[in-house]
Design a protein around this motif. Structure first.
Motif, PDB file in Angstrom:
ATOM      1  N   ALA A  40      55.432  86.941  -7.815  1.00 25.70           N
ATOM      2  CA  ALA A  40      55.154  88.100  -8.677  1.00 25.70           C
ATOM      3  C   ALA A  40      54.272  89.108  -7.957  1.00 25.70           C
ATOM      4  N   LYS A  47      49.916  83.003 -22.148  1.00 23.65           N
ATOM      5  CA  LYS A  47      51.059  82.926 -23.077  1.00 23.65           C
ATOM      6  C   LYS A  47      50.616  83.347 -24.472  1.00 23.65           C
ATOM      7  N   ASP A 311      49.059  83.220  -5.872  1.00 25.86           N
ATOM      8  CA  ASP A 311      49.401  82.663  -7.184  1.00 25.86           C
ATOM      9  C   ASP A 311      48.466  81.509  -7.530  1.00 25.86           C
ATOM     10  N   ALA A 312      48.950  80.580  -8.339  1.00 23.14           N
ATOM     11  CA  ALA A 312      48.071  79.492  -8.783  1.00 23.14           C
ATOM     12  C   ALA A 312      47.982  78.412  -7.711  1.00 23.14           C
TER      13      ALA A 312
HETATM   14  O1  PMV Z   1      55.620  79.713 -14.522  1.00 23.42           O
HETATM   15  P1  PMV Z   1      54.289  79.111 -14.339  1.00 23.42           P
HETATM   16  O2  PMV Z   1      53.803  78.418 -15.578  1.00 23.42           O
HETATM   17  O3  PMV Z   1      54.213  78.219 -13.149  1.00 23.42           O
HETATM   18  O4  PMV Z   1      53.227  80.297 -14.073  1.00 23.42           O
HETATM   19  C1  PMV Z   1      53.281  81.119 -12.949  1.00 23.42           C
HETATM   20  C2  PMV Z   1      52.060  81.926 -12.822  1.00 23.42           C
HETATM   21  C3  PMV Z   1      51.882  82.707 -11.533  1.00 23.42           C
HETATM   22  O5  PMV Z   1      52.660  82.189 -10.491  1.00 23.42           O
HETATM   23  C4  PMV Z   1      50.425  82.617 -11.103  1.00 23.42           C
HETATM   24  C5  PMV Z   1      52.188  84.186 -11.730  1.00 23.42           C
HETATM   25  C6  PMV Z   1      53.644  84.574 -11.803  1.00 23.42           C
HETATM   26  O6  PMV Z   1      53.929  85.586 -12.440  1.00 23.42           O
HETATM   27  O7  PMV Z   1      54.495  83.899 -11.193  1.00 23.42           O
END
Ligand code: PMV
Length: 340
Positions: A40, A47, A311-312
């Motif tokens: 992203a 959420k 990202d995370a």
């Molecule tokens: O789809 P999830 O729950 O793994 O969340 C993704 C969150 C980020 O990667 C940090 C941001 C994004 O938009 O991908």
């Protein structure tokens, strides 16, 4: 545990598609599909509906070409599903296994016992190190099911189905730039992604893997904690996204690397700032992450147009122009550059 609200979405989609039941359609012996990972540039974080993975904000990503997941699904003649990741059988008591089986369960909208499946996935990106492996994994699984059962669902519905597995999976069904609209409906039927037609052949993404360790806290849990306890999130994140979305769209239209890079980098740092302001603080960066950030800022001062997003997880993704690839490789010898 099967979630009834998720099943209502499945029911709606299959009714709209004039098919009775996901597993009643005539099946091939197996289904197989590839889905790219996506990064992203304007992040999804938080959420508004936890069960249905409906985000508080829109988000925009770029897909990673041939980096992603390939999933093959077939019927398993056993009483339970089997899950194989990169040729390793996954233990039935692991979180990974349970998450996948729970996801398959929501497609079973009758009272009958559903078929048991063998799900074989291979990825060419590190799993769970903030490189969107769950995004491409769930997207590939949905596409493989669609292929096996001839659902022939519109991509908008496949995006909704992928979203139920992992929010960012909603964006992993296309290459290029992808926009995920948060939608308005409380049932989440208008929260899906679509491809943006603009292309930018000179834009490069480089994966700077600083650690392949599993992340200390899942993005799901980290989002919940940020939303509930971070004042920075509550008071500023939505506005930040609205502003950044305008800038990123303009940057893509004008192929303006400085605008794209500065906006994506600031958006990622702001997302991490909301996490640092959570109680207790959530910090995905390691000292290697921070060192790499300083190197990038230093290189920029020296005139190299390179930006990052995060990202995370502790790893960084570099954003730069194709003409600077050699300089990037010189400074980051382990970098994996995504080719389109
Ligand atoms: O789809 P999830 O729950 O793994 O969340 C993704 C969150 C980020 O990667 C940090 C941001 C994004 O938009 O991908």
């Amino acid at each position: 545990m099967v979630n009834n609200r998720q099943q209502q979405i499945i029911q709606k989609i299959f009714k709209l598609n004039n098919s009775e039941h996901p597993f009643q359609c005539g099946a091939n012996l197996y289904g197989q599909a590839f889905a790219p990972s996506n990064i992203a540039l304007v992040k999804y974080w938080g959420k508004s509906d936890i069960d249905l993975n409906i985000p508080y904000t829109d988000s925009l990503s770029i897909s990673l070409g041939d980096l992603g997941a390939t999933t093959k699904i077939s019927i398993e003649n056993d009483i339970q599903d089997s899950v194989i990741l990169n040729n390793n059988k996954i233990a039935e008591n692991s979180e990974f296994y349970k998450r996948l089986v729970n996801y398959l369960d929501i497609f079973n909208i009758t009272s009958e016992i559903r078929p048991r499946f063998k799900v074989e996935t291979t990825t060419n990106i590190p799993v769970a190190a903030g490189l969107a492996s769950s995004a491409c994994g769930f997207a590939a699984l949905v596409l493989a099911l669609d292929n096996m059962y001839h659902w022939q669902l519109d991509k908008k519905y496949l995006s909704i189905l992928a979203r139920l597995g992992s929010g960012s999976a909603a964006r992993s069904l296309w290459q290029g730039f992808v926009y995920w609209q948060k939608g308005q409906d409380i049932d989440g039927m208008d929260s899906y992604a679509y491809k943006i037609s603009d292309i930018w052949p000179d834009l490069c993404i480089g994966l700077l893997i600083l650690s392949e360790q599993t992340k200390p806290i899942s993005s799901r849990e980290a989002m919940l904690k940020t939303v509930s306890s971070s004042i920075l999130y509550q008071k500023g994140w939505s506005e930040q996204v609205i502003n950044d979305m305008g800038l990123i769209n303009t940057a893509i239209k004008n192929q303006d690397l400085m605008m794209l890079g500065e906006t994506a980098e600031n958006n990622a740092l702001s997302m991490h700032a909301t996490m640092l302001a959570a109680k207790p603080a959530i910090c995905y960066s390691t000292h290697e992450t921070v060192d790499a950030m300083h190197t990038i800022w230093q290189l920029r001062k020296q005139g190299l147009q390179v930006y990052f997003t995060q990202d995370a997880g502790p790893n960084l993704k570099l954003i730069f122009s194709r003409k600077d690839s050699n300089s990037i490789i010189k400074n980051f010898s382990d970098i994996k550059i995504v080719t389109y």
